[in-house]
Design a protein around this motif. Sequence first.
Motif, PDB file in Angstrom:
ATOM      1  N   ALA A  47       0.869  -1.195  -0.137  1.00 21.01           N
ATOM      2  CA  ALA A  47       0.115  -0.064   0.080  1.00 21.01           C
ATOM      3  C   ALA A  47       0.869   1.171   0.066  1.00 21.01           C
ATOM      4  N   VAL A  48       1.747   1.260   0.690  1.00 15.51           N
ATOM      5  CA  VAL A  48       2.713   2.277   1.035  1.00 15.51           C
ATOM      6  C   VAL A  48       3.307   2.700  -0.336  1.00 15.51           C
ATOM      7  N   SER A  49       3.862   1.557  -1.166  1.00 18.11           N
ATOM      8  CA  SER A  49       4.546   1.922  -2.178  1.00 18.11           C
ATOM      9  C   SER A  49       3.772   2.077  -3.647  1.00 18.11           C
ATOM     10  N   GLN A  50       2.478   2.461  -3.660  1.00 15.51           N
ATOM     11  CA  GLN A  50       1.598   2.797  -4.542  1.00 15.51           C
ATOM     12  C   GLN A  50       2.234   4.274  -5.038  1.00 15.51           C
ATOM     13  N   ARG A  51       2.354   4.278  -6.137  1.00 15.09           N
ATOM     14  CA  ARG A  51       3.034   5.767  -6.788  1.00 15.09           C
ATOM     15  C   ARG A  51       2.071   6.488  -7.709  1.00 15.09           C
ATOM     16  N   MET A  52       1.095   5.701  -8.367  1.00 13.13           N
ATOM     17  CA  MET A  52       0.183   6.518  -9.438  1.00 13.13           C
ATOM     18  C   MET A  52      -0.913   6.957  -9.021  1.00 13.13           C
ATOM     19  N   ILE A  53      -1.232   7.105  -7.722  1.00 16.30           N
ATOM     20  CA  ILE A  53      -2.487   7.742  -7.273  1.00 16.30           C
ATOM     21  C   ILE A  53      -2.286   9.272  -7.095  1.00 16.30           C
ATOM     22  N   GLY A  54      -3.199   9.878  -7.975  1.00 20.23           N
ATOM     23  CA  GLY A  54      -2.899  11.613  -7.832  1.00 20.23           C
ATOM     24  C   GLY A  54      -4.100  12.084  -7.149  1.00 20.23           C
ATOM     25  N   VAL A  55      -4.256  13.476  -7.464  1.00 20.64           N
ATOM     26  CA  VAL A  55      -5.270  14.071  -6.745  1.00 20.64           C
ATOM     27  C   VAL A  55      -6.425  14.525  -7.802  1.00 20.64           C
ATOM     28  N   MET A 186     -11.549   7.560 -12.449  1.00 27.01           N
ATOM     29  CA  MET A 186     -10.638   6.452 -11.822  1.00 27.01           C
ATOM     30  C   MET A 186      -9.409   6.966 -11.547  1.00 27.01           C
ATOM     31  N   ASN A 187      -8.894   6.628 -10.321  1.00 26.52           N
ATOM     32  CA  ASN A 187      -7.853   7.023  -9.675  1.00 26.52           C
ATOM     33  C   ASN A 187      -7.163   6.173  -9.029  1.00 26.52           C
ATOM     34  N   PRO A 188      -5.991   5.487  -9.628  1.00 26.14           N
ATOM     35  CA  PRO A 188      -5.145   5.686 -10.636  1.00 26.14           C
ATOM     36  C   PRO A 188      -5.730   5.213 -11.931  1.00 26.14           C
ATOM     37  N   LEU A 191      -1.753   4.357 -17.613  1.00 21.08           N
ATOM     38  CA  LEU A 191      -0.659   3.235 -17.935  1.00 21.08           C
ATOM     39  C   LEU A 191      -1.464   1.777 -18.064  1.00 21.08           C
ATOM     40  N   PRO A 193      -2.096  -0.951 -16.426  1.00 16.23           N
ATOM     41  CA  PRO A 193      -3.079  -1.470 -15.484  1.00 16.23           C
ATOM     42  C   PRO A 193      -4.825  -1.024 -15.920  1.00 16.23           C
ATOM     43  N   HIS A 194      -4.466   0.326 -16.298  1.00 15.81           N
ATOM     44  CA  HIS A 194      -5.929   1.062 -17.036  1.00 15.81           C
ATOM     45  C   HIS A 194      -6.043   0.968 -18.383  1.00 15.81           C
TER      46      HIS A 194
ATOM     47  N   PHE B  32      -4.480  -3.334   3.855  1.00 18.32           N
ATOM     48  CA  PHE B  32      -4.228  -2.665   2.664  1.00 18.32           C
ATOM     49  C   PHE B  32      -5.276  -1.699   2.509  1.00 18.32           C
ATOM     50  N   THR B  36      -4.311   2.473   2.435  1.00 22.21           N
ATOM     51  CA  THR B  36      -4.299   3.236   1.026  1.00 22.21           C
ATOM     52  C   THR B  36      -5.348   4.513   1.126  1.00 22.21           C
ATOM     53  N   LEU B  39      -3.330   7.135   2.996  1.00 27.77           N
ATOM     54  CA  LEU B  39      -2.315   7.770   2.501  1.00 27.77           C
ATOM     55  C   LEU B  39      -2.773   8.608   1.228  1.00 27.77           C
ATOM     56  N   ARG B  42      -7.726  10.173  -2.230  1.00 30.79           N
ATOM     57  CA  ARG B  42      -8.401  10.300  -3.304  1.00 30.79           C
ATOM     58  C   ARG B  42      -8.574   9.079  -4.245  1.00 30.79           C
ATOM     59  N   THR B  44      -9.570   5.737  -6.180  1.00 29.01           N
ATOM     60  CA  THR B  44     -11.160   5.347  -6.181  1.00 29.01           C
ATOM     61  C   THR B  44     -11.410   4.118  -5.585  1.00 29.01           C
ATOM     62  N   ILE B  47     -10.968   0.721  -7.269  1.00 26.15           N
ATOM     63  CA  ILE B  47      -9.569   0.363  -7.371  1.00 26.15           C
ATOM     64  C   ILE B  47      -8.686  -0.276  -6.420  1.00 26.15           C
ATOM     65  N   PHE B 133      -2.542  -8.368 -20.568  1.00 21.78           N
ATOM     66  CA  PHE B 133      -2.323  -9.122 -19.279  1.00 21.78           C
ATOM     67  C   PHE B 133      -3.559  -9.634 -18.720  1.00 21.78           C
ATOM     68  N   GLU B 190       3.089   0.496 -12.016  1.00 23.04           N
ATOM     69  CA  GLU B 190       3.350   0.965 -10.546  1.00 23.04           C
ATOM     70  C   GLU B 190       5.159   0.704 -10.902  1.00 23.04           C
ATOM     71  N   SER B 192       7.449   1.179  -8.922  1.00 26.14           N
ATOM     72  CA  SER B 192       8.156   1.061  -7.547  1.00 26.14           C
ATOM     73  C   SER B 192       8.852  -0.188  -7.594  1.00 26.14           C
TER      74      SER B 192
END
Lengths: 270, 371
Positions: A47-55, A186-188, A191, A193-194, B32, B36, B39, B42, B44, B47, B133, B190, B192
């Motif tokens: 959960a902490v490593s997610q990077r793609m969630i914006g505002v 949808m957020n993220p 790329l 996955p979407h 999880f 999420t 942190l 916003r 969804t 998702i 995928f 992702e 990361s």
Amino acid sequence: MERVPTNVSDEFYIGWEAKAAPGIGKTVRCAVIAVLALALLVPVVLAVSQRMIGVSVFEWGTQKTFSGVLQTQPYPHLLVPRPGVNEKHTLQSVLFSPAMFSTYHLVAPWKFGLNRAAIAPLDGKSVTLKGTLIYRGSQTMIETKPEWIRPNEKTPNSASLPQSVALGKQTLTGEIVDSKCFLGVMNPGQLTPHRACAIRCISGGVPPVLLVRQKDGPAIYLLLVSADGKAVNKQVLDLVAEPVEITGEVERQGELLILRADPVTYRRVK
Amino acid sequence: MGVNYTSVQWNRQKKLYDAVLVGGVAAYLVAFSVLTKLLFPRVTDEIMLIRAFGTAAFVLLHIILCIGPLCRLNPRFLPLLYNRRHAGVTCFLIGLIHAALVVITYHAGSDTNPILSIFVSSPLNGSISGVPFQPFGFFALLILFLMAATSHDFWLANLSAPVWKSLHMLVYFAYALLVLHVTFGVLQGEGSPVYVGAVGFGLVTVLGLHIVAGFREAKADVSTETMNVLEGKTLTPRAADSPLNDGFVDACAVADIPENRARIVCLSGERVAIFKYEGKISAVSNVCQHQNGPLGEGKIVFGCITCPWHGYQYQPDTGASPPPFVEKVPTFNVRVKNGRVFVHPKPNPAGARAEPAQFEMVGTRSTASQT
Ligand code: HEM
Ligand code: FES
């Protein structure tokens, strides 16, 4: 003592017995604690490593009313006059002062753009519509339906509508996103996955946008149109959610940036 | 297996097992989602849940796959195997929720049928990030479904153990598909390194445990095979010991077998479990009729060979389960001479009685030390 291999402990587990032997019980308790620790640690790390969630925001369940001038080209949008902005416009004011209109992209519910045929009679007219707001950064969008758009009495002053200003030929690198999901549904929403969702949305008429991410500064959004200014939804599908480079004529129309280029010249990069 | 069949269906161990299983999954999903949401307010919700359930199912599958080799390396882990099928069914259900949320969120309400959309909405375009995928996930879910649907012993009996076993070996194929599903999916988005590292760590753990366990087992098989080959080919020193030249093979020393336990030997490519109990020796096929558990790692309990996996029982002389149960395994003819066990490699029909070989306890010790 009988000579037997000593590495075999004589404890034996039978599931249908009520209690396991103490040695086995201890091993299993340790294993269970390890597994449960994993069940807490792994989700925290992921959960902490997610990077793609914006505002971005989709005011799901909230409908508001908007009044402005309906435009169907290049993609349906609504121009809502900003109060108190100088009506007279020069090249200077168009480029550098706050736009006189706020621009709201218009889309339909689910994975569809607004039915153009249904709204064609209202092109350039003053309308009032209700819908749900979607926004991200400076970009705003309304999810609505043709039957929720009503003409107004007022005739708009067509002279004050934003004019196209050519900004010249440019080469831009970014990602083609479906504007509806990316701006907030949808957020993220970007790329790989979407990708499938974005392809369905663009195929269904949601305006395709080139998202140009900048290292310093906000992302730039350019509506994609063909060289002759037509919608290109069906032609860009293969390159959605991929890094692409597009060379074309950029023009500004009020708050909108539009990139004119033939989709066959789009180039995948990297 | 107790005589009271219903008490076997639901017992304390199974309830404990399921409580830990459900508790663990719930803890995962809550951790999880809550984190999420804190942190990334916003995000969804759909998702977030897609990700919570997708990763939970994938992690659970790793755990399920590691239980097998862990038990082969150390039988003390066997309780983890006891109710593994419930873990498998749970994994399928979590994966199903993930897939259902994906279909509703990413595919429904478009210009294409939502299920068809899984396959056609990501056209191949020659790039890695463009590889579709989602079909990998679809086929993995299909396999998990087949396994969950046939997990009940009813299917085991109706499909026959070998068919059922091969069907359930497909889990490795499902795992491979899921590794592709995440490698071409979320890892392309992702960026990361934590995500890449987590998938790699999981893969190395699963493969590593299987390789180590398989290697150990192969080594054990080879050592008995070579022993047999050596002793068969260079019969001279022990020719006198061999009772008759009638095909019986020297399998091991009586003293090699712990009381009420077995030694597994490999005869003509088949594993045979040789049990020692109450001054007698009996040999049966090593393969449990329930789910092919290794009977030779079991124990004689209440006079019956008891499978280490789920406790099915067989009488050592006949290979038949005590009534009312009907499972039967093949038996082997045995002899004891001078403290050594000789087994005829040709199996008797399942359930056919083979006379146990008696041995002299005291004699065993002296012969054993002399060989
Ligand atoms: C019809 C079947 C399936 C479909 C259509 C599907 C689709 C997807 C999609 C679209 C994503 C990207 C979600 C996102 O992050 O935006 C994803 C990710 C993922 N899926 Fe699946 N999936 C399916 C089955 C499965 C199954 C059976 C499992 C595991 C048992 C699984 C495990 C995962 C994992 C671990 C991820 C990465 C985490 C995530 O991004 O959600 N998927 N799947
Ligand atoms: S495999 Fe299940 S009891 Fe033997």
